[in-house]
Write a protein that holds these residues in place. Structure first.
Motif, PDB file in Angstrom:
ATOM      1  N   ASN A 288     -19.673  -4.368 -29.530  1.00  0.00           N
ATOM      2  CA  ASN A 288     -18.354  -4.501 -28.919  1.00  0.00           C
ATOM      3  C   ASN A 288     -18.520  -4.801 -27.429  1.00  0.00           C
ATOM      4  OD1 ASN A 288     -18.730  -2.088 -27.521  1.00  0.00           O
ATOM      5  ND2 ASN A 288     -17.946  -0.887 -29.241  1.00  0.00           N
ATOM      6  N   PRO A 289     -17.434  -5.262 -26.755  1.00  0.00           N
ATOM      7  CA  PRO A 289     -17.583  -5.686 -25.355  1.00  0.00           C
ATOM      8  C   PRO A 289     -18.202  -4.607 -24.468  1.00  0.00           C
ATOM      9  CG  PRO A 289     -15.431  -6.304 -26.168  1.00  0.00           C
ATOM     10  CD  PRO A 289     -16.078  -5.503 -27.253  1.00  0.00           C
ATOM     11  N   GLU A 290     -17.797  -3.343 -24.651  1.00  0.00           N
ATOM     12  CA  GLU A 290     -18.332  -2.307 -23.758  1.00  0.00           C
ATOM     13  C   GLU A 290     -19.838  -2.148 -23.933  1.00  0.00           C
ATOM     14  OE1 GLU A 290     -15.281  -0.139 -25.372  1.00  0.00           O
ATOM     15  OE2 GLU A 290     -14.698   0.850 -23.501  1.00  0.00           O
ATOM     16  N   HIS A 291     -20.261  -2.175 -25.186  1.00  0.00           N
ATOM     17  CA  HIS A 291     -21.681  -2.048 -25.478  1.00  0.00           C
ATOM     18  C   HIS A 291     -22.445  -3.248 -24.919  1.00  0.00           C
ATOM     19  CE1 HIS A 291     -24.668  -0.432 -28.678  1.00  0.00           C
ATOM     20  NE2 HIS A 291     -25.206  -0.565 -27.498  1.00  0.00           N
ATOM     21  N   TYR A 292     -21.853  -4.424 -25.096  1.00  0.00           N
ATOM     22  CA  TYR A 292     -22.482  -5.635 -24.591  1.00  0.00           C
ATOM     23  C   TYR A 292     -22.631  -5.580 -23.076  1.00  0.00           C
ATOM     24  CZ  TYR A 292     -23.538 -10.567 -24.027  1.00  0.00           C
ATOM     25  OH  TYR A 292     -24.160 -11.752 -23.717  1.00  0.00           O
ATOM     26  N   ASN A 293     -21.566  -5.106 -22.398  1.00  0.00           N
ATOM     27  CA  ASN A 293     -21.619  -5.008 -20.936  1.00  0.00           C
ATOM     28  C   ASN A 293     -22.734  -4.076 -20.486  1.00  0.00           C
ATOM     29  OD1 ASN A 293     -19.367  -6.600 -21.019  1.00  0.00           O
ATOM     30  ND2 ASN A 293     -17.927  -4.978 -20.490  1.00  0.00           N
ATOM     31  N   ALA A 294     -22.892  -2.967 -21.209  1.00  0.00           N
ATOM     32  CA  ALA A 294     -23.967  -2.034 -20.855  1.00  0.00           C
ATOM     33  C   ALA A 294     -25.318  -2.702 -21.059  1.00  0.00           C
ATOM     34  CB  ALA A 294     -23.852  -0.773 -21.698  1.00  0.00           C
ATOM     35  N   ILE A 295     -25.434  -3.482 -22.140  1.00  0.00           N
ATOM     36  CA  ILE A 295     -26.747  -4.048 -22.465  1.00  0.00           C
ATOM     37  C   ILE A 295     -27.160  -5.120 -21.459  1.00  0.00           C
ATOM     38  CG2 ILE A 295     -27.950  -5.451 -24.171  1.00  0.00           C
ATOM     39  CD1 ILE A 295     -26.782  -3.694 -26.290  1.00  0.00           C
ATOM     40  N   PHE A 296     -26.211  -5.996 -21.028  1.00  0.00           N
ATOM     41  CA  PHE A 296     -26.670  -6.996 -20.053  1.00  0.00           C
ATOM     42  C   PHE A 296     -26.982  -6.356 -18.707  1.00  0.00           C
ATOM     43  CE2 PHE A 296     -21.988  -8.063 -19.399  1.00  0.00           C
ATOM     44  CZ  PHE A 296     -21.909  -7.711 -18.059  1.00  0.00           C
ATOM     45  N   THR A 297     -26.302  -5.240 -18.415  1.00  0.00           N
ATOM     46  CA  THR A 297     -26.601  -4.546 -17.166  1.00  0.00           C
ATOM     47  C   THR A 297     -28.008  -3.949 -17.203  1.00  0.00           C
ATOM     48  OG1 THR A 297     -24.273  -3.996 -16.921  1.00  0.00           O
ATOM     49  CG2 THR A 297     -25.818  -2.733 -15.610  1.00  0.00           C
ATOM     50  N   THR A 298     -28.300  -3.203 -18.270  1.00  0.00           N
ATOM     51  CA  THR A 298     -29.621  -2.570 -18.322  1.00  0.00           C
ATOM     52  C   THR A 298     -30.717  -3.627 -18.465  1.00  0.00           C
ATOM     53  OG1 THR A 298     -29.328  -2.221 -20.685  1.00  0.00           O
ATOM     54  CG2 THR A 298     -28.808  -0.379 -19.247  1.00  0.00           C
ATOM     55  N   HIS A 299     -30.433  -4.716 -19.175  1.00  0.00           N
ATOM     56  CA  HIS A 299     -31.440  -5.779 -19.308  1.00  0.00           C
ATOM     57  C   HIS A 299     -31.848  -6.291 -17.925  1.00  0.00           C
ATOM     58  CE1 HIS A 299     -33.434  -9.474 -20.575  1.00  0.00           C
ATOM     59  NE2 HIS A 299     -32.636 -10.145 -19.768  1.00  0.00           N
ATOM     60  N   GLY A 300     -30.841  -6.593 -17.099  1.00  0.00           N
ATOM     61  CA  GLY A 300     -31.144  -7.142 -15.780  1.00  0.00           C
ATOM     62  C   GLY A 300     -31.885  -6.154 -14.906  1.00  0.00           C
ATOM     63  N   VAL A 301     -31.379  -4.932 -14.848  1.00  0.00           N
ATOM     64  CA  VAL A 301     -31.995  -3.927 -13.976  1.00  0.00           C
ATOM     65  C   VAL A 301     -33.421  -3.658 -14.412  1.00  0.00           C
ATOM     66  CG1 VAL A 301     -31.887  -1.528 -13.244  1.00  0.00           C
ATOM     67  CG2 VAL A 301     -29.789  -2.859 -13.410  1.00  0.00           C
ATOM     68  N   ILE A 302     -33.604  -3.481 -15.724  1.00  0.00           N
ATOM     69  CA  ILE A 302     -34.935  -3.126 -16.216  1.00  0.00           C
ATOM     70  C   ILE A 302     -35.919  -4.258 -15.989  1.00  0.00           C
ATOM     71  CG2 ILE A 302     -36.224  -2.746 -18.352  1.00  0.00           C
ATOM     72  CD1 ILE A 302     -33.999  -0.859 -19.193  1.00  0.00           C
ATOM     73  N   MET A 303     -35.506  -5.477 -16.291  1.00  0.00           N
ATOM     74  CA  MET A 303     -36.460  -6.582 -16.170  1.00  0.00           C
ATOM     75  C   MET A 303     -36.898  -6.799 -14.723  1.00  0.00           C
ATOM     76  SD  MET A 303     -37.463  -7.618 -18.968  1.00  0.00           S
ATOM     77  CE  MET A 303     -37.233  -8.269 -20.605  1.00  0.00           C
ATOM     78  N   ILE A 304     -35.971  -6.704 -13.781  1.00  0.00           N
ATOM     79  CA  ILE A 304     -36.364  -6.940 -12.391  1.00  0.00           C
ATOM     80  C   ILE A 304     -37.032  -5.708 -11.792  1.00  0.00           C
ATOM     81  CG2 ILE A 304     -35.497  -7.362 -10.052  1.00  0.00           C
ATOM     82  CD1 ILE A 304     -35.318  -9.835 -11.506  1.00  0.00           C
ATOM     83  N   LEU A 305     -36.354  -4.572 -11.886  1.00  0.00           N
ATOM     84  CA  LEU A 305     -36.800  -3.417 -11.104  1.00  0.00           C
ATOM     85  C   LEU A 305     -37.805  -2.541 -11.834  1.00  0.00           C
ATOM     86  CD1 LEU A 305     -33.346  -2.801  -9.615  1.00  0.00           C
ATOM     87  CD2 LEU A 305     -35.399  -3.043  -8.249  1.00  0.00           C
ATOM     88  N   PHE A 306     -37.717  -2.496 -13.151  1.00  0.00           N
ATOM     89  CA  PHE A 306     -38.594  -1.579 -13.878  1.00  0.00           C
ATOM     90  C   PHE A 306     -39.611  -2.314 -14.745  1.00  0.00           C
ATOM     91  CE2 PHE A 306     -34.634   1.108 -13.410  1.00  0.00           C
ATOM     92  CZ  PHE A 306     -35.120   1.764 -12.292  1.00  0.00           C
ATOM     93  N   MET A 307     -39.602  -3.644 -14.719  1.00  0.00           N
ATOM     94  CA  MET A 307     -40.637  -4.394 -15.422  1.00  0.00           C
ATOM     95  C   MET A 307     -41.413  -5.252 -14.422  1.00  0.00           C
ATOM     96  SD  MET A 307     -41.913  -7.269 -16.821  1.00  0.00           S
ATOM     97  CE  MET A 307     -40.713  -8.579 -17.001  1.00  0.00           C
ATOM     98  N   ALA A 308     -40.720  -6.189 -13.763  1.00  0.00           N
ATOM     99  CA  ALA A 308     -41.446  -7.095 -12.853  1.00  0.00           C
ATOM    100  C   ALA A 308     -42.074  -6.321 -11.694  1.00  0.00           C
ATOM    101  CB  ALA A 308     -40.500  -8.175 -12.328  1.00  0.00           C
ATOM    102  N   MET A 309     -41.314  -5.426 -11.067  1.00  0.00           N
ATOM    103  CA  MET A 309     -41.859  -4.710  -9.917  1.00  0.00           C
ATOM    104  C   MET A 309     -43.087  -3.882 -10.277  1.00  0.00           C
ATOM    105  SD  MET A 309     -40.222  -5.475  -7.115  1.00  0.00           S
ATOM    106  CE  MET A 309     -40.295  -4.178  -5.905  1.00  0.00           C
ATOM    107  N   PRO A 310     -43.016  -3.001 -11.295  1.00  0.00           N
ATOM    108  CA  PRO A 310     -44.219  -2.215 -11.595  1.00  0.00           C
ATOM    109  C   PRO A 310     -45.390  -3.053 -12.084  1.00  0.00           C
ATOM    110  CG  PRO A 310     -42.523  -1.810 -13.224  1.00  0.00           C
ATOM    111  CD  PRO A 310     -41.869  -2.572 -12.113  1.00  0.00           C
ATOM    112  N   LEU A 311     -45.104  -4.141 -12.799  1.00  0.00           N
ATOM    113  CA  LEU A 311     -46.220  -4.986 -13.242  1.00  0.00           C
ATOM    114  C   LEU A 311     -46.913  -5.574 -12.008  1.00  0.00           C
ATOM    115  CD1 LEU A 311     -47.555  -5.782 -15.789  1.00  0.00           C
ATOM    116  CD2 LEU A 311     -45.966  -7.657 -16.080  1.00  0.00           C
ATOM    117  N   MET A 312     -46.074  -5.957 -11.034  1.00  0.00           N
ATOM    118  CA  MET A 312     -46.616  -6.480  -9.784  1.00  0.00           C
ATOM    119  C   MET A 312     -47.430  -5.410  -9.053  1.00  0.00           C
ATOM    120  SD  MET A 312     -44.386  -7.884  -6.600  1.00  0.00           S
ATOM    121  CE  MET A 312     -43.863  -6.350  -5.863  1.00  0.00           C
TER     122      MET A 312
END
Lengths: 297, 209, 656
Positions: free
Chosen positions: C95-119
């Motif tokens: 549903n839209p609310e769930h989708y909104n949560a998922i794109f938010t966590t996807h973005g935050v995690i990929m940049i701040l909790f995936m790319a940064m620590p891998l770097m």
């Protein structure tokens, strides 16, 4: 060999896809503009793409050629200069090429940025039609101050008449976008932004709220109908005759979070749009509400 | 605190951090790190100042700084903090002469001055809230309390830190480690002084003018 | 009483979605499995002594990489859920609310909790070895940085099962992210998760700047440093200038939400536009922070596998530095549509385009490093070769986006989505993969299986184009980002379906990488040379994995790529450079304070999220206590005796 073949198929399928796409451009709304602004923006997209491709294509060819040519195989005799690490001539060339390309693109961009500044009125003999747009949670309100009517989630205007959209928001920021007429602008509370567009031919154009604004943001799609002047006048009369009035209370109800069907109103409260704008003005001591709104003009 | 040095002998003496390689001066390196930290702190305060400048006019019809600032108290705060910067400088001079007692005494005076600065600032904040200017009153006051409060928080942290260093000086005397620590805290203290001068000028002086 | 508990629990835990119940069960089972395994094999002490309290940069690096790969898994699942929802019009998978949560966590995690620590992981694994150092400048701080990142990431991820996820986009624009429009705790999880790990990032930035400037081995002048070291330096300089802005921005948002202040609210004179400016003053440099080290990795990889010196070293250094400076003057290109006027837009359009110049120069330099080289294409080099076309096309669409009036038509559409995924996957992810494959044997002492690696590479590459090329056209068709569903009438379904297929191909590529790692752990031969790729820089001159002190004696460097030159000298009959006499090595002791202090931060953050001062205040007191405990501890280092160094070197097959 296998590897090169695979790479080749990948590239080929990409090209095929591109051609397939361009076969049905009318679906690709940005590449199929129906208004002056959209057409200028398309020109700019094409100019900048061509300028970039001038660098891009040789680089891609060079990359694959070098990788293929200098791949080491026993018995293959290509030149090998392990200590060659600098050439002033070559490096000047590839500092130079991007600088030239970017300089050209920069000049074009600056020129177009001034030309296509959204708040600049269009040069046209017809007097612009003013439409006041408010983004709400999660619907669009369009007010016609000169006609004294309002609509929700659809907007009508005559083709070949410049439209002056004045935009604000009574909810989290959104962005107003009718791709076939031209690019978007944010709707922000406490400010009245301006966007001038024109439709060159009658038609029904897709419009959307392009900036995420919460739960039902996806439902903030609307249709922009460009008609002939007569049809437009008839439509205004019809709304005036048959639709309910929009009262101040009615507006407050409309502004409550929720989605909405298409609606129309035969009259609007006096100065509603200005009230929505000033409601959120940052409340300088020296009452700069109008200042803030004006500074955007 | 677990130190698992299961396969090695302990360092021969405390505090002589420099390794045998000769070119890694540990304490010097730590000093450099602190300078870089100060750069980041400058940017932090810079962002807060920028925020304050943008929002200071947005009082939403509420009271303005010009109406409420008590300049006398602010000037006293300024004077006290500037003096404490001077006394922390005297502490460093004592340290360079190897005078441990003088060093601790001057640090203690610095702490007292810092504490009175904080007391005055808290009193000022309480008065402001009583007069109807709290952090939630308007954007202008939000920015004021956040900027000045962040400076105050820095000073408070500095106080605790300085007391900790005084205790360490009592225990270990002046050696390369404590020398570096005193150097860093006094650098930090001067830095806060400079920041305060900006607070005084941009927030208070320009506020009442 | 019982009803109260039930009420509390239904608010506290996220309920009502089978996906989340499934995840709950999986999380509990995994935790039980880990705890029982550790207990059964009596590994708790080992875990504490060897890993949780370690200050060894190599182990910290490994922990960063593991955490980053776990986060890549979660962010990837988020991505696939979104692609599934969008595969067909009018699907009601999310549903839209769930989708909104998922794109938010996807973005935050990929940049701040995936790319940064891998770097950071790669910095830790490589930089000290590359510059001939025994450790980083501040090993204790390094451990603290890691644990702060880890606790921040855990706090952020906790919102998945407790309290509810943030759902206002990865940059959480106000007023949407203000209390008035997002009353839930999800937004506070966002603030505290990022804030805590952000402090860690800032400290890592300081740490590596000092490490690189002060701890290089004798003879390694700045202009003799390997290019990855240069890229790390430029990235870290950008970090220390950008991250304080993030700290302030999130703090202000939190003060708004927690104390009712009016920085970014609609009422009370707040100014949401200021948040958008501030967050992008950090956000734009942030993308350069993650991509610059990838440039460094490619420079190392391309020189090694061309068996040739890196072309245009000085140009490369100048390009890196100018990119990191210029990245601070482009932020407003993220909101050309804010109506700031033609002059502002023109300025930021031109500054953005200017960044394309040094970036383009780097591409040419890499190509001419390969020119007249002896190229081989093992997996690291394959990623390099996959990167060039991908990044060049992504860079070109970036230039298109920078043309302000044209951006009015691209902004917030899938064209933009396709662009930044192309530079972030094609640039950053491909770069870090190349780095992982390249340095893996140095870290673990064995190579990764090449055959599986090639499968993974092709799946990722083909999957990437299938997924994102259609999105450029979707953007031009008017599809805006963050739409949770769309109608059949839009004509977007074919391309969306293709895109989803591409997404899953990349997912399969990731599975191949996991398989590759597991397979290689079991079957790959140990590398006894320490130099499996015939490398050029100092890290390849020592055994793999590196002994805990890295270098038995510090190498004396006289040239760029000194190890390569040394090998050439020896091959021509020269004698190896003389080694100085062994001396006891000064090392930092392990410490439990970083993990405890970060846990206290976690507790404090959690308390603030739920407005439980009884929890937040003890957390903060714990943080202060840990700092003092560290300050009072003078017993922080020890010496490794010469005998032990000799034993370790002999075990690695090195004569001393």
């Amino acid at each position: 060999m296998m590897k090169r073949l695979r790479r080749l198929t990948a590239v080929l399928s990409l090209i095929a896809m591109t051609i397939m796409m361009t076969g049905c451009t009318d679906k690709i709304v940005v590449l199929n503009p129906k208004g002056e602004i959209g057409k200028h923006q398309l020109d700019l997209i094409i100019i900048s793409s061509v300028l970039c491709l001038v660098v891009l294509v040789p680089v891609l060819i060079l990359a694959f050629y070098i990788a293929w040519k200098y791949k080491h195989r026993p018995g293959k005799d290509t030149k090998y200069s392990p200590k060659w690490e600098h050439s002033t001539k070559l490096e000047t060339i590839w500092w130079g090429i991007p600088i030239v390309v970017i300089a050209i693109l920069g000049i074009i961009t600056v020129k177009y940025t001034h030309m296509l500044e959204p708040s600049k009125p269009l040069k046209h003999e017809a007097k612009p039609l003013v439409i006041e747009v408010t983004s709400l949670d999660w619907k669009w309100l369009f007010q016609y101050p000169e006609q004294g009517i309002a609509t929700v989630n659809y907007v009508e205007f005559p083709a070949n008449v410049p439209i002056e959209f004045r935009l604000t928001s009574d909810a989290p920021m959104n962005s107003f976008w009718i791709p076939q007429l031209g690019g978007q602008i944010y709707t922000m509370s406490g400010m009245a932004m301006k966007l001038h567009l024109i439709a060159d031919e009658p038609g029904s154009y897709m419009g959307s709220g392009a900036n995420f604004s919460g739960k039902d943001f996806g439902k903030m799609q609307f249709t922009a109908n460009a008609t002939s002047q007569e049809e437009f006048d008839g439509w205004v009369q019809q709304i005036k005759g048959s639709s309910p009035a929009l009262t101040t209370e009615g507006y407050l109800q409309l502004a409550e979070p929720g989605v909405s069907d298409l609606q129309s109103f035969s009259s609007i409260p006096e100065g509603l749009f200005q009230k929505i704008v000033t409601k959120y003005s940052s409340g300088h001591n020296h009452g700069s509400a109008s200042e803030q709104a004006d500074s955007k003009e | 605190m677990a130190h698992s040095s299961n396969r090695a002998v302990a360092a021969p003496s405390h505090g002589d951090g420099h390794g045998h390689e000769g070119h890694h001066d540990l304490e010097g390196m730590r000093m450099m790190g602190f300078w870089i930290f100060l750069i980041t702190d400058c940017i932090l305060f810079g962002s807060l100042f920028a925020t304050y400048v943008v929002l200071s006019g947005n009082t939403a019809g509420g009271p303005t700084g010009a109406e409420l600032f008590e300049m006398l108290g602010v000037i006293a705060e300024t004077f006290i903090l500037l003096t404490s910067s001077f006394t922390s400088g005297l502490a460093v001079l004592c340290m360079n002469k190897g005078d441990r007692k003088g060093l601790i005494v001057w640090l203690a005076i610095t702490v007292l001055l810092g504490a009175s600065f904080i007391t005055l600032e808290i009193t000022e904040f309480v008065n402001l809230v009583h007069e109807g200017a709290a952090i939630s009153t308007s954007a202008s006051w939000s920015a004021f309390f956040t900027l000045v409060g962040t400076h105050g928080l820095h000073v408070s942290v500095g106080l605790v830190w300085m007391i900790a260093i005084m205790i360490q000086l009592g225990r270990h005397g002046i050696n390369s480690v404590t020398r570096r620590k005193v150097g860093i805290i006094s650098l930090y203290w001067h830095f806060l002084d400079v920041v305060w001068i900006f607070v005084f000028t941009i927030v208070y002086m320009m506020g009442v003018m | 009483m019982w009803d109260n508990v039930k009420d509390f629990a239904s608010d506290f835990f996220v309920t009502g979605d089978p996906l989340i119940y499934g995840a709950d069960v999986a999380i509990v089972l995994t935790m039980v499995a880990i705890v029982s395994a550790l207990t059964y094999f009596k590994k708790w002490t080992w875990l504490w002594k060897e890993w949780l309290t370690t200050v060894d940069h190599k182990k910290i690096g490994i922990m960063y990489v593991i955490a980053a790969l776990l986060m890549l898994f979660r962010g990837g699942i988020d991505a696939l859920l979104m692609r599934t929802q969008l595969a067909v019009p009018e699907l009601e998978f999310l549903n839209p609310e769930h989708y909104n949560a998922i794109f938010t966590t996807h973005g935050v995690i990929m940049i701040l909790f995936m790319a940064m620590p891998l770097m950071f992981g790669l910095f830790n694994l490589v930089i000290p070895l590359q510059i001939g150092a025994r450790d980083v400048a501040y090993p204790f701080l390094n451990s603290l940085s890691f644990w702060l990142f880890f606790m921040g990431a855990m706090l952020f991820n906790l919102s998945f099962v407790i309290g509810g996820s943030p759902d206002t986009g990865w940059l959480a624009y106000p007023p949407l992210s203000e209390k008035a429009f997002s009353p839930g705790v999800g937004q506070d999880f966002y603030i505290w998760g990022i804030q805590i790990s952000g402090i860690g990032s800032l400290m890592t930035g300081i740490n590596f700047i000092v490490t690189i400037l002060k701890m290089r081995t004798p003879g390694m002048k700045l202009m003799k440093m390997p290019m990855f070291t240069w890229s790390t330096l430029s990235s870290c300089l950008t970090i220390i200038l950008a991250f304080p802005i993030l700290t302030v921005t999130l703090a202000l948002l939190f003060i708004d939400r927690y104390l009712g202040a009016h920085f970014f609210t609609l009422d009370g004179g707040g100014n949401p536009m200021m948040y958008i400016n501030l967050i992008w003053m950090w956000g734009h440099p942030e993308v350069y922070i993650v991509v610059l080290p990838a440039f460094g990795i490619f420079s190392e990889v391309v020189a090694t596998f061309s068996k040739k010196r890196l072309f245009g070293y000085k140009s490369m250094v100048f390009a890196l530095m100018s990119i990191s400076v210029a990245s601070f003057f482009t932020w407003a290109h993220h909101f050309f549509t804010m109506g700031s006027g033609a002059n502002v837009n023109a300025f930021f359009a031109v500054t953005t385009m200017i960044i394309a110049i040094p970036t383009g120069v780097k591409i040419f330099n890499w190509l001419f490093t390969m020119y007249r080289g002896r190229l081989s294409f093992p997996t690291p080099m394959l990623w390099m070769l996959g990167f060039i076309p991908c990044f060049v096309v992504g860079g070109m669409t970036g230039v298109l986006l920078s043309v302000a009036p044209a951006d009015f038509q691209f902004h917030n559409s899938y064209f933009l989505i396709a662009h930044f995924h192309q530079v972030l996957i094609g640039g950053v992810a491909f770069g870090y993969f190349a780095g992982l494959y390249y340095w893996w044997p140095k870290v673990f002492g064995f190579k990764l299986n090449e055959k599986l690696g090639k499968w993974a590479f092709w799946l990722w590459n083909i999957g990437f184009y299938v997924c994102f090329m259609p999105q450029y056209f979707l953007g031009l068709m008017g599809m805006t980002r963050r739409l949770s569903t769309y109608g059949w009438d839009k004509g977007w379904y074919e391309l969306n379906l293709i895109s989803t297929i591409g997404g899953f191909l990349m997912g399969i590529g990731f599975l191949f990488q996991v398989w590759q790692i597991l397979h290689s752990i079991k079957f790959m031969e140990r590398d006894t040379t320490g130099d499996p790729w015939d490398g050029r820089t100092l890290e390849w001159s020592i055994p793999s994995p590196a002994p805990m002190y890295n270098f038995a004696t510090l190498p004396r460097v006289s040239e760029k790529d000194d190890w390569w030159e040394e090998k050439q000298r020896i091959a021509q009959g020269g004698a190896p450079s003389p080694r100085p006499k062994l001396e006891p090595i000064h090392m930092p002791k392990n410490s439990g304070i970083p993990i405890i202090m970060s846990a206290c931060f976690f507790v404090a953050g959690f308390g603030f999220i739920f407005d439980w001062l009884w929890m937040a205040i003890p957390g903060l007191v714990g943080v202060a206590a840990c700092m003092l405990a560290h300050s009072f501890n003078y017993n922080t280092d020890y010496y490794i005796p010469v005998e032990e160094i000799k034993r370790t070197e002999a075990a690695a097959g090195r004569a001393i």
